[in-house]
Design a protein around this motif. Structure first.
Motif, PDB file in Angstrom:
ATOM      1  N   PHE A   1      -8.063  -4.800  -2.088  1.00  0.00           N
ATOM      2  CA  PHE A   1      -8.252  -3.386  -1.781  1.00  0.00           C
ATOM      3  C   PHE A   1      -7.807  -2.591  -3.001  1.00  0.00           C
ATOM      4  O   PHE A   1      -6.698  -2.795  -3.510  1.00  0.00           O
ATOM      5  N   ARG A   2      -8.625  -1.670  -3.480  1.00  0.00           N
ATOM      6  CA  ARG A   2      -8.410  -1.078  -4.802  1.00  0.00           C
ATOM      7  C   ARG A   2      -8.004   0.397  -4.789  1.00  0.00           C
ATOM      8  O   ARG A   2      -7.611   0.931  -5.816  1.00  0.00           O
TER       9      ARG A   2
ATOM     10  N   ILE B   1       8.559   8.618  -2.976  1.00  0.00           N
ATOM     11  CA  ILE B   1       7.831   9.158  -1.820  1.00  0.00           C
ATOM     12  C   ILE B   1       7.460  10.610  -2.058  1.00  0.00           C
ATOM     13  O   ILE B   1       6.340  11.045  -1.767  1.00  0.00           O
ATOM     14  N   ALA B   2       8.400  11.392  -2.612  1.00  0.00           N
ATOM     15  CA  ALA B   2       8.129  12.808  -2.877  1.00  0.00           C
ATOM     16  C   ALA B   2       6.985  12.983  -3.866  1.00  0.00           C
ATOM     17  O   ALA B   2       6.236  13.967  -3.800  1.00  0.00           O
ATOM     18  N   ALA B   3       6.825  12.033  -4.790  1.00  0.00           N
ATOM     19  CA  ALA B   3       5.771  12.126  -5.807  1.00  0.00           C
ATOM     20  C   ALA B   3       4.452  11.520  -5.347  1.00  0.00           C
ATOM     21  O   ALA B   3       3.447  11.626  -6.048  1.00  0.00           O
ATOM     22  N   SER B   4       4.438  10.889  -4.176  1.00  0.00           N
ATOM     23  CA  SER B   4       3.237  10.198  -3.701  1.00  0.00           C
ATOM     24  C   SER B   4       2.283  11.166  -3.013  1.00  0.00           C
ATOM     25  O   SER B   4       2.667  12.257  -2.601  1.00  0.00           O
ATOM     26  N   SER B   5       1.031  10.733  -2.862  1.00  0.00           N
ATOM     27  CA  SER B   5       0.020  11.613  -2.282  1.00  0.00           C
ATOM     28  C   SER B   5      -0.818  10.971  -1.189  1.00  0.00           C
ATOM     29  O   SER B   5      -1.608  11.660  -0.537  1.00  0.00           O
ATOM     30  N   ALA B   6      -0.675   9.680  -0.952  1.00  0.00           N
ATOM     31  CA  ALA B   6      -1.570   8.973  -0.037  1.00  0.00           C
ATOM     32  C   ALA B   6      -1.100   9.067   1.413  1.00  0.00           C
ATOM     33  O   ALA B   6       0.091   9.272   1.676  1.00  0.00           O
ATOM     34  N   PRO B   7      -2.002   8.881   2.370  1.00  0.00           N
ATOM     35  CA  PRO B   7      -1.611   8.894   3.782  1.00  0.00           C
ATOM     36  C   PRO B   7      -0.880   7.633   4.229  1.00  0.00           C
ATOM     37  O   PRO B   7      -0.251   7.627   5.281  1.00  0.00           O
ATOM     38  N   PHE B   8      -0.976   6.547   3.435  1.00  0.00           N
ATOM     39  CA  PHE B   8      -0.247   5.320   3.737  1.00  0.00           C
ATOM     40  C   PHE B   8       0.645   4.968   2.556  1.00  0.00           C
ATOM     41  O   PHE B   8       0.250   5.131   1.395  1.00  0.00           O
TER      42      PHE B   8
ATOM     43  N   GLN C   1      -2.976  -5.386   5.708  1.00  0.00           N
ATOM     44  CA  GLN C   1      -2.070  -4.448   6.373  1.00  0.00           C
ATOM     45  C   GLN C   1      -2.760  -3.124   6.700  1.00  0.00           C
ATOM     46  O   GLN C   1      -2.550  -2.555   7.776  1.00  0.00           O
ATOM     47  N   LEU C   2      -3.587  -2.637   5.793  1.00  0.00           N
ATOM     48  CA  LEU C   2      -4.287  -1.383   6.053  1.00  0.00           C
ATOM     49  C   LEU C   2      -5.247  -1.534   7.235  1.00  0.00           C
ATOM     50  O   LEU C   2      -5.316  -0.651   8.108  1.00  0.00           O
ATOM     51  N   ALA C   3      -5.973  -2.642   7.281  1.00  0.00           N
ATOM     52  CA  ALA C   3      -6.891  -2.867   8.406  1.00  0.00           C
ATOM     53  C   ALA C   3      -6.132  -2.893   9.724  1.00  0.00           C
ATOM     54  O   ALA C   3      -6.594  -2.339  10.731  1.00  0.00           O
ATOM     55  N   PHE C   4      -4.952  -3.518   9.721  1.00  0.00           N
ATOM     56  CA  PHE C   4      -4.147  -3.570  10.950  1.00  0.00           C
ATOM     57  C   PHE C   4      -3.695  -2.173  11.357  1.00  0.00           C
ATOM     58  O   PHE C   4      -3.774  -1.798  12.532  1.00  0.00           O
ATOM     59  N   LEU C   5      -3.216  -1.380  10.406  1.00  0.00           N
ATOM     60  CA  LEU C   5      -2.741  -0.036  10.722  1.00  0.00           C
ATOM     61  C   LEU C   5      -3.880   0.859  11.202  1.00  0.00           C
ATOM     62  O   LEU C   5      -3.699   1.668  12.116  1.00  0.00           O
ATOM     63  N   GLN C   6      -5.028   0.718  10.602  1.00  0.00           N
ATOM     64  CA  GLN C   6      -6.164   1.540  11.038  1.00  0.00           C
ATOM     65  C   GLN C   6      -6.644   1.137  12.425  1.00  0.00           C
ATOM     66  O   GLN C   6      -7.115   1.986  13.193  1.00  0.00           O
ATOM     67  N   ALA C   7      -6.513  -0.140  12.758  1.00  0.00           N
ATOM     68  CA  ALA C   7      -6.900  -0.607  14.089  1.00  0.00           C
ATOM     69  C   ALA C   7      -5.825  -0.336  15.137  1.00  0.00           C
ATOM     70  O   ALA C   7      -6.114  -0.355  16.338  1.00  0.00           O
TER      71      ALA C   7
ATOM     72  N   PRO D   1      10.349  -4.991   1.202  1.00  0.00           N
ATOM     73  CA  PRO D   1       9.271  -4.836   0.217  1.00  0.00           C
ATOM     74  C   PRO D   1       7.916  -5.326   0.688  1.00  0.00           C
ATOM     75  O   PRO D   1       6.930  -5.212  -0.043  1.00  0.00           O
ATOM     76  N   ALA D   2       7.841  -5.864   1.914  1.00  0.00           N
ATOM     77  CA  ALA D   2       6.553  -6.280   2.479  1.00  0.00           C
ATOM     78  C   ALA D   2       5.995  -5.250   3.441  1.00  0.00           C
ATOM     79  O   ALA D   2       4.940  -5.461   4.035  1.00  0.00           O
ATOM     80  N   VAL D   3       6.661  -4.102   3.591  1.00  0.00           N
ATOM     81  CA  VAL D   3       6.309  -3.130   4.623  1.00  0.00           C
ATOM     82  C   VAL D   3       5.255  -2.135   4.140  1.00  0.00           C
ATOM     83  O   VAL D   3       5.264  -1.695   2.992  1.00  0.00           O
ATOM     84  N   MET D   4       4.343  -1.765   5.035  1.00  0.00           N
ATOM     85  CA  MET D   4       3.401  -0.666   4.831  1.00  0.00           C
ATOM     86  C   MET D   4       3.374   0.164   6.106  1.00  0.00           C
ATOM     87  O   MET D   4       3.605  -0.361   7.202  1.00  0.00           O
ATOM     88  N   GLY D   5       3.110   1.462   5.957  1.00  0.00           N
ATOM     89  CA  GLY D   5       3.015   2.302   7.135  1.00  0.00           C
ATOM     90  C   GLY D   5       2.402   3.646   6.820  1.00  0.00           C
ATOM     91  O   GLY D   5       2.249   4.014   5.648  1.00  0.00           O
TER      92      GLY D   5
END
Length: 302
Positions: free
Chosen positions: A32-33, A80-87, A105-111, A159-163
């Motif tokens: 995923f790019r 985090i303060a400098a980031s712009s993405a929804p995930f 991970q993104l596919a799981f969160l979107q589902a 370090p394996a977490v996404m949300g």
């Protein structure tokens, strides 16, 4: 106005010169790019910053924030303060992502839009990237919640977490008062907003060091974990006489090496198991526990 990426990768970095090039290469190799990479150089005194600047010269998705050392809590909050993405995806400057990590991970969160954080199984590796074993945390929300209320900070591997961004913004982010256990503190607050999950596949190679916080700050961690666990149980309405029973501190490096030797046996990494058993014995050959470990490991790995 430029479109924001879908994922912001948050990486605090302090003196990770031997590892950060490979860590970022594993991010760049994702299937995923659509992501940005925000690395906070937290006052490194080695060549970390120079390596990052060299990578940034050819990687437009990489943003470097460099400032004096404040520790991991401040570094992550700045990122985090400098980031712009929804995930947001956590990562450390010495770990390695599996190529499909972000995609899975993104596919799981979107589902599963109610989920606040999703982690995964991880492979423990040493400073040379030799595999020790695969660690599988609990996977479903109920089991994770039970583990957290029992004081298990390894219910997710940080370090394996996404949300989704709100897992950090609506919880207030990382708190300096709970540095050394800032991950467990975040999990408990996120779990009050929605379920947590882990994917049943190893999506991160998690590098451990004998000088890591988990070994050097175990006493301080225990005090904070106990406090957070007690508060979380009270918040959940649990009034039983639960006794917090953390893992004991390692008294020396030999104790760490003995643990890693048995991890490697569990991971069926015979050569690595023997290497750490020998290292424990050489550090203090007069100590009976090191001799016993060496002999048992040699028998177990014949």
């Amino acid at each position: 106005m430029a479109r924001s990426p879908l994922i912001s990768v948050i990486i605090p970095a302090y003196n990770v010169a031997p590892y950060v090039r490979d860590a970022l290469a594993s991010v760049q190799a994702q299937t995923f790019r659509d992501f940005e990479i925000i690395v906070v150089n937290d006052g490194s005194t080695d060549s970390t910053l120079a390596i990052l600047q060299g990578i940034a010269a050819t990687e437009p998705r990489l943003k470097i924030i460099s400032r004096p050392n404040t520790g991991i809590v401040g570094a992550m909050n700045d990122a985090i303060a400098a980031s712009s993405a929804p995930f947001l995806a956590r990562m450390d400057g010495d770990d390695l992502c599996a190529p499909q990590r972000f995609e899975r991970q993104l596919a799981f969160l979107q589902a599963n839009p109610a989920v606040l954080l999703v982690g995964s199984n991880v492979e423990f590796i040493d400073s040379t990237a030799a595999r020790l074993k695969t660690y599988a945390p609990p996977h479903d929300a109920s089991a994770i919640h039970t583990a957290l209320l029992a004081g298990n900070s390894g219910a997710l591997i940080h370090p394996a977490v996404m949300g989704p961004r709100r897992a950090w913004t609506e919880t207030g982010g990382y708190r300096e008062a709970y540095k050394f256990v800032e991950d467990y503190d975040l999990y408990l607050r996120a779990a009050r907003l929605g379920p947590l999950a882990n994917l049943d596949e190893p999506l991160l190679r998690y590098r451990i060091h004998a000088q890591s916080t988990n070994y050097l700050r175990r006493d301080k961690q225990t005090v904070l974990l106990k406090e957070l666990c007690r508060d979380a149980r009270a918040h959940a309405g649990l009034t039983d006489s639960f006794v917090f029973n953390p893992s004991p501190a390692h008294p020396d490096a030999a104790s760490v090496y003995r643990e890693w030797a048995w991890w490697a046996v569990d991971g069926r990494e015979k050569a690595t198991a023997r290497r750490y058993a020998w290292r424990a014995w050489r550090s203090a050959p007069w100590r009976i526990e090191n001799t016993r470990c060496l002999l048992r490991i040699l028998r177990a790995t014949r």
